[in-house]
Design a protein around this motif. Structure first.
Motif, PDB file in Angstrom:
ATOM      1  N   PRO A  63      29.387  67.576  60.157  1.00  0.00           N
ATOM      2  CA  PRO A  63      30.419  66.663  59.633  1.00  0.00           C
ATOM      3  C   PRO A  63      30.536  65.344  60.383  1.00  0.00           C
ATOM      4  O   PRO A  63      30.755  64.312  59.786  1.00  0.00           O
ATOM      5  CB  PRO A  63      31.723  67.448  59.766  1.00  0.00           C
ATOM      6  CG  PRO A  63      31.359  68.817  60.087  1.00  0.00           C
ATOM      7  CD  PRO A  63      29.929  68.921  60.416  1.00  0.00           C
ATOM      8  N   VAL A  64      30.368  65.381  61.710  1.00  0.00           N
ATOM      9  CA  VAL A  64      30.531  64.142  62.473  1.00  0.00           C
ATOM     10  C   VAL A  64      29.492  63.118  62.038  1.00  0.00           C
ATOM     11  O   VAL A  64      29.771  61.929  61.931  1.00  0.00           O
ATOM     12  CB  VAL A  64      30.388  64.414  63.988  1.00  0.00           C
ATOM     13  CG1 VAL A  64      30.540  63.134  64.763  1.00  0.00           C
ATOM     14  CG2 VAL A  64      31.420  65.418  64.435  1.00  0.00           C
ATOM     15  N   ARG A  66      28.055  62.964  59.151  1.00  0.00           N
ATOM     16  CA  ARG A  66      28.238  62.564  57.763  1.00  0.00           C
ATOM     17  C   ARG A  66      29.008  61.254  57.656  1.00  0.00           C
ATOM     18  O   ARG A  66      28.779  60.459  56.761  1.00  0.00           O
ATOM     19  CB  ARG A  66      29.012  63.667  57.050  1.00  0.00           C
ATOM     20  CG  ARG A  66      28.749  63.683  55.590  1.00  0.00           C
ATOM     21  CD  ARG A  66      29.659  64.665  54.915  1.00  0.00           C
ATOM     22  NE  ARG A  66      29.870  64.245  53.570  1.00  0.00           N
ATOM     23  CZ  ARG A  66      29.397  64.883  52.507  1.00  0.00           C
ATOM     24  NH1 ARG A  66      28.692  65.974  52.682  1.00  0.00           N
ATOM     25  NH2 ARG A  66      29.642  64.439  51.293  1.00  0.00           N
ATOM     26  N   SER A  67      29.899  61.026  58.629  1.00  0.00           N
ATOM     27  CA  SER A  67      30.683  59.794  58.541  1.00  0.00           C
ATOM     28  C   SER A  67      29.804  58.570  58.742  1.00  0.00           C
ATOM     29  O   SER A  67      30.126  57.488  58.260  1.00  0.00           O
ATOM     30  CB  SER A  67      31.842  59.803  59.530  1.00  0.00           C
ATOM     31  OG  SER A  67      31.370  59.823  60.849  1.00  0.00           O
ATOM     32  N   ALA A  70      28.764  57.597  55.279  1.00  0.00           N
ATOM     33  CA  ALA A  70      29.808  56.961  54.469  1.00  0.00           C
ATOM     34  C   ALA A  70      30.085  55.543  54.946  1.00  0.00           C
ATOM     35  O   ALA A  70      30.202  54.609  54.149  1.00  0.00           O
ATOM     36  CB  ALA A  70      31.076  57.800  54.512  1.00  0.00           C
ATOM     37  N   GLU A  71      30.193  55.382  56.251  1.00  0.00           N
ATOM     38  CA  GLU A  71      30.489  54.043  56.775  1.00  0.00           C
ATOM     39  C   GLU A  71      29.353  53.087  56.502  1.00  0.00           C
ATOM     40  O   GLU A  71      29.573  51.932  56.152  1.00  0.00           O
ATOM     41  CB  GLU A  71      30.714  54.110  58.290  1.00  0.00           C
ATOM     42  CG  GLU A  71      32.144  54.364  58.667  1.00  0.00           C
ATOM     43  CD  GLU A  71      32.450  53.946  60.082  1.00  0.00           C
ATOM     44  OE1 GLU A  71      32.428  54.823  60.960  1.00  0.00           O
ATOM     45  OE2 GLU A  71      32.693  52.749  60.278  1.00  0.00           O
ATOM     46  N   GLU A 117      33.914  75.150  70.603  1.00  0.00           N
ATOM     47  CA  GLU A 117      33.218  75.744  69.458  1.00  0.00           C
ATOM     48  C   GLU A 117      31.773  75.286  69.354  1.00  0.00           C
ATOM     49  O   GLU A 117      30.926  75.977  68.823  1.00  0.00           O
ATOM     50  CB  GLU A 117      33.973  75.475  68.156  1.00  0.00           C
ATOM     51  CG  GLU A 117      34.375  74.039  67.949  1.00  0.00           C
ATOM     52  CD  GLU A 117      35.183  73.863  66.669  1.00  0.00           C
ATOM     53  OE1 GLU A 117      36.040  74.732  66.399  1.00  0.00           O
ATOM     54  OE2 GLU A 117      34.947  72.881  65.977  1.00  0.00           O
ATOM     55  N   HIS A 409      23.659  67.830  49.248  1.00  0.00           N
ATOM     56  CA  HIS A 409      24.916  67.903  49.980  1.00  0.00           C
ATOM     57  C   HIS A 409      26.061  67.111  49.379  1.00  0.00           C
ATOM     58  O   HIS A 409      26.851  66.553  50.095  1.00  0.00           O
ATOM     59  CB  HIS A 409      24.714  67.404  51.430  1.00  0.00           C
ATOM     60  CG  HIS A 409      23.784  68.250  52.207  1.00  0.00           C
ATOM     61  ND1 HIS A 409      24.050  69.542  52.576  1.00  0.00           N
ATOM     62  CD2 HIS A 409      22.562  67.994  52.675  1.00  0.00           C
ATOM     63  CE1 HIS A 409      23.032  70.026  53.226  1.00  0.00           C
ATOM     64  NE2 HIS A 409      22.112  69.123  53.305  1.00  0.00           N
ATOM     65  N   ASN A 410      26.151  67.066  48.065  1.00  0.00           N
ATOM     66  CA  ASN A 410      27.286  66.344  47.474  1.00  0.00           C
ATOM     67  C   ASN A 410      27.392  64.907  47.933  1.00  0.00           C
ATOM     68  O   ASN A 410      28.493  64.389  48.076  1.00  0.00           O
ATOM     69  CB  ASN A 410      28.600  67.059  47.794  1.00  0.00           C
ATOM     70  CG  ASN A 410      28.536  68.516  47.429  1.00  0.00           C
ATOM     71  OD1 ASN A 410      27.935  68.862  46.431  1.00  0.00           O
ATOM     72  ND2 ASN A 410      29.117  69.354  48.233  1.00  0.00           N
TER      73      ASN A 410
END
Lengths: 659, 361
Positions: A63-64, A66-67, A70-71, A117, A409-410
């Motif tokens: 997830p980290v 993925r940004s 987007a950016e 984690e 991945h959408n």
């Protein structure tokens, strides 16, 4: 390592097929030759035939990371809007924006990596480490690229110094510590090593600051050193080059003379620093031997030997320095990042881009960089000289990236922006890929349709609507199916759904989804069948609300209208029966004649035709009305009803009332 | 013109819904986001933290706030609706047809959030028995109404969401939006643009057949209702945002024709809503990447609250009574949801980012 039982039997071979969505489908395989028997094998049916789907695991599962996508997409969009003719400063801003995205992400990764984690999850920790290496290199290379090729500045040394200092931060940190320690700094073991290191990175001011706090700062030796360091000319924008060069030459000669006259012999460490500042070869060779990587001290060396180095001069200087390095450190192999730095400094942009595509960041770096190169136009000459079609190169790289995003991945909403820049090929790719995105809800489908609409992709819109209509139809949700069919503007589909509804009604007397049919409104005109359905429903409503006169009028209109489907004639005519036989007359003379006419001209021929085709039991196969067992029987009943009504109507209509 | 202070924060998730945590006396510092279309969807609790470096310059009025994720809970499908029932309890509807209740505990350091209850499957397709996505929800007091793609409306009580108070088989087509008008009445809109008035006390068969259709530019094209809202002070004023980007205003006392029709955006309006405390401001968020504010012109508005009329019901005169201002424009991807609390607005969408606007005038 699949361990597939079937594959094991025939030598553990697999065959694969590419599947949309960047996947491969694998299954067991046994080679068939021209002389193999075409029969089931002895072991047939003993093992299950399994198909395995393999998908590339990418960095962007995390997830980290993925940004970043987007950016970067947002910045990409901004760059497309800027176009090809914007101010140079704007392109520099875009370049900085991309770099800050990467830096922010690296920080986030650093932070996340420490969380429990991630620490306990081995593969994830590994991915984090790999990602950090890749993106760190990306940022470093991008920064250098920006300095050399996007900025307009002629003098690159100050920026190169900044670049080097940023990427080897430990020295600067230590130096700052020393400054803060004040006088006690001179006691530290690493005092002189740090000073030498910081001077090699071009930090003259901070060296002066540290030296001025030295216990012996008031001594003449130190004062002389301070004078030399202070006197070093620093180029500022706007200076005359010739004047600066002569000033610098003067200072350089003066400093060398002073050193040679052994003023600093009493402080050998200090002397070494000054030798570095004057570009003494011996000292700089020593520096090479201690450097972490070949380019660490190159900017510093340039500051002290060629402060007005221009980009084309850098090439030669870098080559010389690299030679020096290889001679002094033959054991040190070049990492791929180092190689790419060499390529940048030697203006080997072509090779650089090629190497960039090999970075394991799913082409994030190369795609955005080539797009920026294309827009800012600084390297146009280079590409022309080397016979490289820059627009085509950019097109193909952006296209690959866009297609990849669209199928995994959408990320389709991000990917589509990239494909939009790829003209016809991109548009065609969008047309193919958009309908294949799995639709899990109708709301999502409306977003896909909106994307198609924005781009004028009418066929895609239609396809999506048709798929949804079919899905609803299979789920027996006929109202939903009808509405999607209407949206798809496909006349045949609408007709078939309407047919189904009508046939079902004639068979069972149940009308599906009355609420939907009632609200179709102006859209009914797209299909004659839909108009019929709509109007028939109106009749049905009139009848149920006991508005018989209106119902009769509508019914007769329907009979005359020529849009009645063949299979519905019996039902329609049967509907006239109660109206014909009712106590008060509902249907007038002319209309009754019309009804008779239709019976004879429409229904009878259809019945006869069916009798020919299917024999006497035709009503079971073709005509079914829930009200009547056998269509043939009603013919006579209808004729009788018409006759009676006709008689009644004639009398009533032709009666003149007298008082 | 007000200069809005917009800050963008990328959160690696497509935002389906966003809501501020309710606070009575102070500006809310916490908000919740629900994601959609991700491999794993989450409901996340965020808290605004002041940026350390911004404190150095005390003269600068704008302190930068950065949201930090305090807690997250995984959810089985896309988040499709989210509302607060009371100040600590949140109800979330999901595309797997279930409702869930979440509880938020505020703390000084680390806030927490857990899922308390998950309802039974509320929406499913009759034939295939597969779950139908729940598409919207509305809250009135302790009653929660949900609508789904199966065309049903379910009403549950927040005190026990495992038991359905009433199911109304309202429509044969997917319902896209729902809104309570009063404790007993609600409106539900379907994909064809048809809006029904329903009575929560009555079974499906006995439902009154009150329907009206959202207005459309072109008779021949389809126009679904994408969002509904009622005026906070005047419950008979219903505003509908549609697929073509227009706002149709209905006076529920007179359903013969719409009171006003405003063609606003050029793409579907994903969310429409009034400022909770200041009903003179309406906000709309569109699929094309815009968020607009519609402030009522206070100078011209007279004291007409008593007879139930409102600037929004003025038909053609609406344009002169209500202004429009772009709060966020040119985002290029759909803004799915927004929420306003005091002078702060938070919104999010398919750019995988949340946008914070302070000092909303």
């Amino acid at each position: 390592e699949l361990g597939d039982a079937l594959a094991m039997r025939c030598g553990n071979t697999l065959t694969g097929v590419f599947v949309p969505g960047s996947k491969i489908a694998l299954s067991a395989y046994r080679h068939v030759k021209h002389n193999s028997r075409d029969a089931p094998t002895e072991t047939a049916d003993q093992d299950p035939v399994l198909i395995y789907m393999a998908q590339e695991s990418t960095l962007f599962d995390e997830p980290v990371l993925r940004s970043i996508l987007a950016e970067a997409n947002a910045t990409f969009g901004t760059l497309q809007q800027l176009g090809l003719k914007a101010e140079q400063a704007e392109y520099v801003n875009i370049s900085r924006a991309y770099r800050s995205i990467v830096r922010a992400c690296l920080e986030k990764l650093e932070h996340e990596k420490k969380s429990p984690e991630v620490q306990t999850d081995e593969p994830r920790l590994q991915r984090f480490t790999e990602a950090m290496i890749v993106f760190y290199a990306a940022e470093c290379l991008w920064h250098l690229f920006e300095i050399l090729y996007i900025q307009q500045k002629q003098m690159v040394v100050p920026q190169l110094l900044e670049w080097a200092r940023f990427h080897f931060p430990q020295t600067e940190e230590r130096a700052t510590d020393l400054v803060l320690m004040g006088e006690e700094a001179s006691e530290s073991d690493d005092y002189w090593t740090t000073l030498k290191a910081i001077i090699r990175l071009g930090g003259v001011d901070i060296t002066r600051a540290i030296l001025s706090q030295n216990r012996k700062a008031s001594q003449p030796v130190f004062k002389a050193a301070e004078a030399i360091l202070k006197g070093m000319p620093v180029y500022m924008d706007g200076y005359s080059l010739q004047k600066f060069n002569s000033q610098w030459e003067y200072w350089h000669v003066d400093a060398e003379r002073k050193i040679q006259s052994s003023i600093f012999a009493s402080e050998p460490e200090l002397e070494q620093i000054l030798l570095l500042v004057t570009g003494n070869n011996e000292q700089w060779d020593a520096a090479c031997k201690e450097a972490q990587d070949w380019y660490e001290y190159l900017p510093g060396y340039l500051l002290y030997t060629k402060p007005t180095c221009k980009p084309y001069e850098l090439r030669i200087a870098a080559a010389n320095w690299l030679n020096r390095w290889s001679l002094l450190r033959p054991d040190k192999h070049l990492t791929s990042m180092s190689r790419m730095i060499i390529q940048l400094m030697e203006r080997d942009v072509k090779l650089f881009i090629y190497e960039a595509q090999k970075m394991s960041d799913t082409h994030w770096f190369s795609t955005h960089l080539i797009d920026l190169i294309y827009h800012c136009g600084m390297l146009k000459g280079y590409f022309d000289q080397n016979n490289i079609d820059l627009p085509a190169l950019r097109h193909s790289i952006v296209y690959e990236y866009g297609s990849y995003l669209m199928t995994s991945h959408n990320l389709w909403q991000l990917g589509i922006d990239y494909l939009d820049c790829c003209k016809q090929e991109g548009r065609a790719a969008i047309e193919l890929l958009l309908p294949r995105i799995s639709m899990r809800s109708e709301r999502q489908a409306t977003k896909l349709i909106n994307l198609a609409k924005q781009r004028g992709l009418v066929t895609v819109e239609q396809e999506i609507c048709k798929v949804l209509s079919r899905r609803s139809f299979d789920g027996e949700r006929y109202g939903n199916a009808l509405e999607w069919a209407i949206r798809s503007k496909d006349v045949l589909l609408v007709t078939s759904v309407a047919d189904f509804i009508l046939k079902h009604y004639s068979r069972t007397g149940n009308l599906h989804c009355p609420d939907t049919i009632a609200s179709v409104g102006g859209r009914m005109f797209m299909s004659p069948r839909l108009v019929f359905l709509s109007k028939y429903f109106e009749f049905y409503e009139f009848y149920r609300n006991r508005d018989f006169l209106a119902a009769s009028e509508l019914l007769v209109n329907l009979l005359d209208s020529k849009i009645t489907p063949d299979y519905f004639w019996p039902s329609l005519l049967i509907d006239t029966m109660p109206l014909l036989e009712s106590k008060d007359p509902k249907i007038f003379y002319k209309e009754t004649v019309a009804i008779l006419h239709h019976i004879e001209t429409e229904l009878v021929p259809i019945i006869e035709r069916d009798v020919d085709k299917y024999g006497n039991h035709h009503t079971e196969t073709v005509f079914k009305d829930y009200r009547v067992e056998n269509i043939d029987e009603i013919l006579n009943l209808m004729r009788l009803a018409c006759a009676r009504n006709l008689a009644r109507a004639m009398i009533i209509e032709n009666t003149i009332l007298t008082d | 013109m007000s200069l809005n202070n917009v800050s963008t924060h990328y959160i690696s998730e497509k935002v389906a819904k966003v809501r501020w945590l309710p606070e009575q006396l102070q500006q809310s510092e916490r908000f919740i986001t629900g994601s959609w279309d991700m491999d794993r969807n989450f409901v996340r609790l965020w808290r605004l933290q002041s940026n350390q470096y911004a404190m150095s310059d005390a003269s600068v009025a704008n302190v930068e706030h950065t949201p930090r994720c305090m807690d997250k809970v995984a959810i089985e499908g896309d988040v499709t609706g989210m509302e607060f029932v009371d100040k600590d309890t949140l109800v979330v509807s999901c595309s797997d047809g279930h409702l869930s209740l979440f509880n938020v505990q505020r703390a000084v350091e680390e806030d927490q959030m857990q899922r308390k209850v998950r309802s039974e499957r509320l929406h499913c397709f009759q034939r295939s028995l597969e779950p139908a996505p729940c598409t919207d929800l509305s809250v009135y007091g302790t009653d929660i109404a949900t609508v789904g793609e199966d065309g049903c409306v379910n009403i549950v009580s927040a005190n026990n969401i495992r038991q359905v108070k009433r199911t109304i088989e309202a429509d044969s087509m997917a319902l896209f939006a729902v809104n309570f008008i009063s404790h007993q009445q609600l409106v539900a809109a379907n994909r064809m643009g048809l809006i029904r008035m329903l009575d929560a006390r009555v079974a499906s068969e006995a439902q009154p057949k009150i329907t009206f259709m959202v207005a459309c530019k072109d008779d021949k094209s389809s126009n679904f209702v994408s969002s509904l809202t009622t005026h906070p002070m005047q419950q008979h004023v219903l505003l509908c945002g549609s697929e073509e980007g227009s706002i149709t205003v209905w006076d529920l006392r007179n359903l013969n024709y719409p009171a006003s029709y405003i063609s606003a955006h050029s793409s579907a309006i994903n969310e429409i809503g009034f400022h909770r405390k200041d009903p003179s401001k309406l906000f709309t968020a569109a699929e094309g990447g815009e968020l607009w504010m519609w402030p009522e012109n206070k100078v011209l508005a007279c004291d007409n609250q008593k007879d139930g009329s409102s600037a929004w019901l003025s038909g053609d005169r609406v344009k002169s009574l209500v202004g429009v201002e772009g709060v966020l424009t040119n985002i290029r991807k759909g803004i799915n949801s927004f929420d306003v609390h005091g002078s702060r607005l938070v919104c999010g969408g398919d750019t995988e980012a949340v946008y914070l606007i302070d000092d909303l005038v």
